[in-house]
Design a protein around this motif. Structure first.
Motif, PDB file in Angstrom:
ATOM      1  N   ASP A 189       0.828  -1.209   0.000  1.00  0.00           N
ATOM      2  CA  ASP A 189       0.000   0.000   0.000  1.00  0.00           C
ATOM      3  C   ASP A 189       0.862   1.259   0.000  1.00  0.00           C
ATOM      4  N   TYR A 192       2.517   1.650  -3.448  1.00  0.00           N
ATOM      5  CA  TYR A 192       1.592   2.072  -4.503  1.00  0.00           C
ATOM      6  C   TYR A 192       1.227   3.546  -4.365  1.00  0.00           C
ATOM      7  N   SER A 193       1.126   4.018  -3.125  1.00  0.00           N
ATOM      8  CA  SER A 193       0.741   5.410  -2.924  1.00  0.00           C
ATOM      9  C   SER A 193       1.807   6.351  -3.483  1.00  0.00           C
ATOM     10  N   ALA A 209      -2.829  -2.136  -9.293  1.00  0.00           N
ATOM     11  CA  ALA A 209      -2.234  -2.548  -8.023  1.00  0.00           C
ATOM     12  C   ALA A 209      -2.041  -4.058  -7.974  1.00  0.00           C
ATOM     13  N   ARG A 213       1.004  -6.899  -6.538  1.00  0.00           N
ATOM     14  CA  ARG A 213       0.686  -7.996  -5.614  1.00  0.00           C
ATOM     15  C   ARG A 213       1.084  -9.339  -6.210  1.00  0.00           C
ATOM     16  N   ASN A 346      -5.451   7.603 -10.800  1.00  0.00           N
ATOM     17  CA  ASN A 346      -5.422   6.247 -10.246  1.00  0.00           C
ATOM     18  C   ASN A 346      -6.617   5.418 -10.687  1.00  0.00           C
TER      19      ASN A 346
END
Length: 357
Positions: A189, A192-193, A209, A213, A346
């Protein structure tokens, strides 16, 4: 698909990626080959297929005694915006046939072309060299790769960095930035931010995303995420791959604040330290377009750029796809993307990026 190769007792067939034993067999060959990269591993092809909704293919060449003597990793890309293409390999910087000799490599390239035609892909892109053939357009002038050995310790590492950049690194090493390395959801997380914000600022769409993963899951302990924080706030992060003693910092980025506080310098020096602890002896800084700021940044760290050789083949009358964000046709789009609110970038970015390959 089984194809005899000329008059040699070798055959090419499609690998079964659902067979764990076959995947392990292919991966052993890739790891043992001098030209093998993480992008040739089946983990990459499978993760990309799941993460971006594309299709992975592996062609393998076998000798008469069943011995594996060549591998071609392929990603079948389908995009409403950018069309269809077969790529070796999708979303990676390395690819092309790995083989015991040029004859097998040529046969694998030809088999890849036949598969592309059968699957309705008018272009086959090789992110690596192919044996000489006039039907392939070879590009050795667009991209540079940056690789150098890691030093034995921090002091020696600093000495490998040119003086001006070394001074900046020394400054940031005295800062209160904190470093963490892990593989958990919190790291994903945080990464990705900062990565999403970084690529938005560059004017390019962010990948789904799920791609990150899946790569982390399929590579297991051969992938991890390093995060730089100012206080409790993530300001820079990089997802790295590891193979045969080389670390590949692949998806890295930082916020606007990261640039001001030199967090990216802290990130890469910390990664060099972390990679040494893992037993790595080489640092692969990836590719950059010739003449760009990214290429200059890597040179400032003491990396010498070496030309990467790519090849492309297109069907008669078919124009090769162009996904280079530096192309003139994308200038307006890149400028507009930079102005998008982050939430909008996004939301739309993954739909666009999954078709880039």
């Amino acid at each position: 698909m089984t194809l005899p190769l000329l008059d040699r007792p070798i055959a090419i067939r499609a690998a079964c990626l659902a067979d764990d034993a076959e995947r392990a067999w292919i991966d052993r060959y890739v790891r043992a080959h001098a030209g093998g990269t993480p992008f040739h591993l089946t983990a990459w092809g499978v993760a990309v297929a799941r993460g971006c909704g594309q299709t992975a293919h592996y062609l393998i060449a076998q000798a008469a005694d069943g011995r594996l003597c060549g591998v071609l990793a392929l990603t079948e890309i389908s995009s409403v915006l950018f069309g269809r293409a077969m790529v070796s390999v999708g979303f990676g910087v390395g690819g092309g046939p790995l083989a015991d000799d040029e004859a097998v490599a040529s046969a694998l390239a030809e088999a890849g072309w036949q598969l592309a035609m059968a699957r309705g892909c008018p272009t086959l892109e090789m992110r690596g060299p192919v044996p000489g053939d006039a039907r392939w357009h070879v590009d050795a002038t667009s991209y540079l790769g940056f690789v150098r050995p890691l030093a034995s310790d921090d002091a020696a590492e600093l000495q490998q960095i040119p003086r001006k950049q070394r001074a900046e690194v020394r400054k940031v090493l005295r800062s209160d930035l904190t470093i963490s390395v892990s593989r958990d959801q919190a790291a994903l997380d945080a990464h990705y931010s900062v990565y999403a914000r970084s690529v938005r600022n560059l004017g390019t769409p962010v990948f789904p995303a799920r791609l990150f993963r899946e790569v982390l899951a399929d590579f297991g302990t051969d992938a991890d995420i390093l995060i730089v924080r100012e206080g409790s706030t993530p300001v820079a992060g990089v997802l790295s791959l590891y193979m045969n003693g080389t670390v590949y910092p692949y998806w890295g980025g930082g916020t606007d604040r990261a640039r001001l506080i030199r967090a990216n310098d802290a990130m890469y020096f910390a990664l060099m330290r972390h990679a040494r602890k893992r037993g790595c002896t080489q640092f692969d800084f990836g590719r950059s377009k010739v003449g760009t700021g990214a290429a200059a940044f890597k040179k400032n760290w003491g990396f010498e750029g070496r030309p990467l050789v790519y090849a492309r083949r297109s069907a008669d009358g078919a124009a090769p796809r162009d996904i280079n964000p530096l192309s003139p046709q994308y200038r307006a789009m890149v400028a507009a993307w930079r102005r998008l609110p982050l939430w909008a970038a996004n939301l739309a970015g993954p739909w666009v990026a999954r078709g880039l390959g």
